[in-house]
Design an enzyme around this catalytic site. Structure first.
Site, PDB file in Angstrom:
ATOM      1  N   LYS A  70       0.629  -1.001   0.064  1.00 35.13           N
ATOM      2  CA  LYS A  70       0.082   0.094  -0.039  1.00 35.13           C
ATOM      3  C   LYS A  70       0.872   1.076   0.096  1.00 35.13           C
ATOM      4  O   LYS A  70       0.549   2.209  -0.475  1.00 35.13           O
ATOM      5  CB  LYS A  70      -1.043   0.031   1.131  1.00 35.13           C
ATOM      6  CG  LYS A  70      -2.256  -1.044   1.120  1.00 35.13           C
ATOM      7  CD  LYS A  70      -3.201  -0.880   2.156  1.00 35.13           C
ATOM      8  CE  LYS A  70      -4.484  -1.313   1.952  1.00 35.13           C
ATOM      9  NZ  LYS A  70      -5.633  -1.108   2.658  1.00 35.13           N
ATOM     10  N   ASP A 107     -10.466   3.472   1.439  1.00 38.41           N
ATOM     11  CA  ASP A 107     -10.818   2.786   2.829  1.00 38.41           C
ATOM     12  C   ASP A 107     -11.687   3.710   3.522  1.00 38.41           C
ATOM     13  O   ASP A 107     -12.882   3.242   4.163  1.00 38.41           O
ATOM     14  CB  ASP A 107      -9.442   2.455   3.539  1.00 38.41           C
ATOM     15  CG  ASP A 107      -8.954   1.184   3.132  1.00 38.41           C
ATOM     16  OD1 ASP A 107      -9.639   0.189   2.214  1.00 38.41           O
ATOM     17  OD2 ASP A 107      -7.577   0.995   3.144  1.00 38.41           O
TER      18      ASP A 107
END
Ligand code: ATR
Length: 280
Positions: A70, A107
């Site tokens: 990420k 997210d």
């Protein structure tokens, strides 16, 4: 005659075999009759950059990235959304026709959209929110709450220093609460969010004293396996509104699907059932 290309997408991580994303996107591809594919891509940290540079040449229109890529994905991208920059990690990459890579982090958006859908009238800007955990998932949640003007965020983490680092970064609306004081902080909060791995299959159970949970509170566990954690079961028992982690998983996937396949999916019960079948 112009030849139609088959759009490809996927999720890159290591390990990746247990990811629900291929099942999730596969459902939407079928539902929207898109002649595309979404595949799991097991890639090591060492190979990540090379793979990322190669995928657009193979017909990939974008990918999700998960652990451990990420942060690397954010660094390698040519452009980065504001929220991905603030969170410091990317989970959704879009490959532009120009060959440039755009990085986003959905997210926080998924977290917020899930709560708004599950709890009509839920408003982040009038709340005290207790966030448990100070890892990557917590960063996304805290950044999103700060951006949504949540006036008071209580942040508790087993390792207090990590919570203090986050609080310092995100400003005075984030107050660190000692892990041992979580039982009292539960009583003060309107919404409680678990971003730790406690309660997940294969991880320790959440053993916190939950006796101060009460009716009217909203309790959101980001853990989705199992879908009904002890935290959520206790919340329900206390009359609070329990919101499970499967919803966030579904909502964080929407912007990627829309960017890659030009359709905006709407979560439905069929998808939930399809995902729960894999978890069972
Ligand atoms: P993620 O990206 O999913 O947030 P992470 O960055 O590894 O994953 O963070 C995991 C979170 O779960 C952390 O807040 C971690 O607390 P520490 O910072 O103290 O490690 C929390 N966590 C994991 N195991 C825990 C346990 N047994 N008790 C309390 N918190 C725990």
């Amino acid at each position: 005659m112009t030849r139609k290309t088959i759009p490809l997408a996927g999720v890159i991580g290591q390990p990746i075999a247990h990811s629900l994303s291929p099942r999730l996107h596969g459902y939407w591809l079928r539902q929207h009759r898109v002649a595309g594919h979404y595949v799991p891509l097991e890639v090591s940290h060492r190979d990540f950059e090379q793979v990322l540079r190669t995928l657009p040449k193979m017909g990939f229109v974008g990918v999700n990235v998960t652990l451990p890529h990420k942060e690397a994905a954010l660094k390698l991208a040519d452009s980065v959304s504001d929220i991905a920059a603030i969170i410091g990690a990317a989970n959704t990459l879009t490959f532009r026709k120009s060959g440039r890579i755009h990085a986003d982090n959905t997210d926080g958006e998924g977290f917020m959209a899930n709560l708004r859908t599950a709890v009509p009238g839920w408003k982040p800007d009038t709340q005290t929110v207790l966030v448990l955990g100070a890892g990557g998932a917590s960063r996304a949640v805290v950044a999103t709450l700060v951006r949504a003007r949540t006036p008071r965020i209580l942040l508790a983490n087993r390792t207090r220093a990590r919570a203090e680092d986050l609080a310092e970064e995100f400003g005075r609306r984030v107050q660190v609460v000692d892990w041992h004081a979580v039982p009292e902080a539960i009583g003060e909060a309107d919404t409680i969010v678990n971003t730790t791995s406690l309660g997940m299959v294969g991880k320790p159970e959440m053993k916190l004293d939950l006796t101060r949970l009460r009716a009217g509170q909203v309790v959101n566990d980001l853990v989705y396996n199992p879908v009904e954690t002890r935290l959520l079961a206790e919340a329900r028992r206390a009359g609070a509104i329990a919101v499970d982690g499967l919803g966030m998983l579904i909502h964080q996937a929407i912007p990627g699907f829309e960017a890659w396949f030009n359709r905006r999916p709407v979560p439905d019960e069929g998808l939930r059932a399809h995902l729960l079948e894999a978890l069972a």
